[in-house]
Motif scaffolding. Structure first.
Motif, short mmCIF file in Angstrom:
data_model
loop_
_atom_site.label_atom_id
_atom_site.label_comp_id
_atom_site.label_asym_id
_atom_site.label_seq_id
_atom_site.Cartn_x
_atom_site.Cartn_y
_atom_site.Cartn_z
N THR A 22 -75.50 54.87 -48.93
CA THR A 22 -74.59 55.80 -48.26
C THR A 22 -73.27 55.13 -47.93
OG1 THR A 22 -76.44 57.04 -47.35
CG2 THR A 22 -74.30 57.31 -46.27
N GLY A 23 -73.33 53.94 -47.36
CA GLY A 23 -72.10 53.22 -47.01
C GLY A 23 -71.25 52.90 -48.23
N ILE A 24 -71.89 52.46 -49.30
CA ILE A 24 -71.16 52.15 -50.54
C ILE A 24 -70.49 53.39 -51.10
CG2 ILE A 24 -71.47 51.45 -52.94
CD1 ILE A 24 -73.69 49.52 -51.84
N GLN A 25 -71.22 54.52 -51.10
CA GLN A 25 -70.65 55.75 -51.64
C GLN A 25 -69.51 56.28 -50.77
OE1 GLN A 25 -73.43 58.44 -53.87
NE2 GLN A 25 -74.94 57.14 -52.82
N ILE A 26 -69.61 56.11 -49.47
CA ILE A 26 -68.51 56.51 -48.58
C ILE A 26 -67.27 55.68 -48.90
CG2 ILE A 26 -67.69 56.41 -46.19
CD1 ILE A 26 -70.58 57.25 -45.38
N LEU A 27 -67.43 54.38 -49.03
CA LEU A 27 -66.29 53.52 -49.36
C LEU A 27 -65.72 53.88 -50.72
CD1 LEU A 27 -67.62 50.10 -48.05
CD2 LEU A 27 -65.87 51.56 -47.00
N ILE A 37 -59.48 48.32 -54.93
CA ILE A 37 -60.58 47.40 -55.21
C ILE A 37 -60.95 47.40 -56.69
CG2 ILE A 37 -62.68 48.77 -54.86
CD1 ILE A 37 -62.00 45.44 -53.17
N SER A 38 -60.74 48.49 -57.39
CA SER A 38 -61.14 48.53 -58.79
C SER A 38 -60.02 48.13 -59.74
CB SER A 38 -61.65 49.93 -59.17
OG SER A 38 -60.62 50.88 -59.06
N GLU A 39 -58.77 48.11 -59.27
CA GLU A 39 -57.66 47.84 -60.19
C GLU A 39 -56.72 46.73 -59.74
OE1 GLU A 39 -55.59 51.51 -60.75
OE2 GLU A 39 -57.40 52.58 -61.36
N LYS A 40 -56.48 46.59 -58.45
CA LYS A 40 -55.36 45.75 -58.02
C LYS A 40 -55.74 44.54 -57.18
CE LYS A 40 -52.49 49.83 -58.03
NZ LYS A 40 -51.68 50.76 -57.28
N TYR A 41 -56.98 44.47 -56.72
CA TYR A 41 -57.32 43.41 -55.78
C TYR A 41 -57.18 42.01 -56.39
CZ TYR A 41 -61.68 41.79 -57.74
OH TYR A 41 -62.59 41.21 -58.56
N GLU A 42 -57.39 41.87 -57.69
CA GLU A 42 -57.37 40.55 -58.32
C GLU A 42 -56.03 39.84 -58.15
OE1 GLU A 42 -58.69 41.38 -62.27
OE2 GLU A 42 -60.79 41.24 -61.68
N VAL A 54 -66.03 40.37 -52.40
CA VAL A 54 -65.00 41.30 -52.89
C VAL A 54 -65.12 41.48 -54.40
CG1 VAL A 54 -62.52 41.74 -53.06
CG2 VAL A 54 -63.45 40.72 -50.99
N ARG A 55 -65.34 40.40 -55.11
CA ARG A 55 -65.50 40.50 -56.56
C ARG A 55 -66.74 41.32 -56.92
NH1 ARG A 55 -63.11 35.43 -56.12
NH2 ARG A 55 -65.07 34.33 -55.79
N ILE A 61 -68.06 49.09 -57.66
CA ILE A 61 -67.23 50.29 -57.60
C ILE A 61 -66.80 50.71 -59.00
CG2 ILE A 61 -64.99 51.21 -56.82
CD1 ILE A 61 -67.18 51.05 -54.64
N ARG A 62 -66.44 49.76 -59.84
CA ARG A 62 -66.05 50.10 -61.22
C ARG A 62 -67.23 50.67 -62.01
NH1 ARG A 62 -62.93 45.08 -61.05
NH2 ARG A 62 -64.75 44.11 -62.01
N SER A 63 -68.44 50.27 -61.67
CA SER A 63 -69.61 50.77 -62.41
C SER A 63 -70.03 52.17 -61.99
CB SER A 63 -70.79 49.81 -62.25
OG SER A 63 -71.35 49.91 -60.95
N LEU A 64 -69.56 52.62 -60.84
CA LEU A 64 -69.91 53.97 -60.38
C LEU A 64 -69.09 54.98 -61.14
CD1 LEU A 64 -70.13 53.45 -56.53
CD2 LEU A 64 -72.01 53.63 -58.13
#
Length: 64
Positions: A22-27, A37-42, A54-55, A61-64
Motif C-alpha cells: 500500500t505504501g509503495i503504491q501510494i508513493l 525517482i524514475s527519470e531524474k534522480y540519478e 533510492v536506487r 517504481i519503473r517496473s510498476l
C-alpha cells in the motif's frame, strides 16, 4: 492525465506484505515523485552505499 486503465498496477501480496504494498503504491501515485525517482534522480545522487535504497526504489517504481 492518464486514464485509470493506463495507470492500473499492483503488487502481489505475499501474506503480510499488504501494508508495504500500500505504501509503495501510494508513493507511486504521487506524480512528481514518480517522475523524479524514475527519470531524474540519478543526476542528484552518487555511488554511496547508503543511497542503495533510492536506487532499489527507483527500479521498483519503473517496473510498476
Amino acid at each position: 492525465m492518464s486514464s485509470k486503465k493506463e495507470r492500473e498496477s499492483g503488487l502481489v501480496n505475499l501474506g503480510n506484505t499488504c501494508y508495504a504494498n500500500t505504501g509503495i503504491q501510494i508513493l507511486n501515485y504521487i506524480g512528481p515523485l514518480r517522475i523524479y525517482i524514475s527519470e531524474k534522480y540519478e543526476d542528484d545522487i552518487n555511488e554511496k552505499p547508503e543511497q542503495e535504497f533510492v536506487r532499489a526504489f527507483s527500479s521498483l517504481i519503473r517496473s510498476l
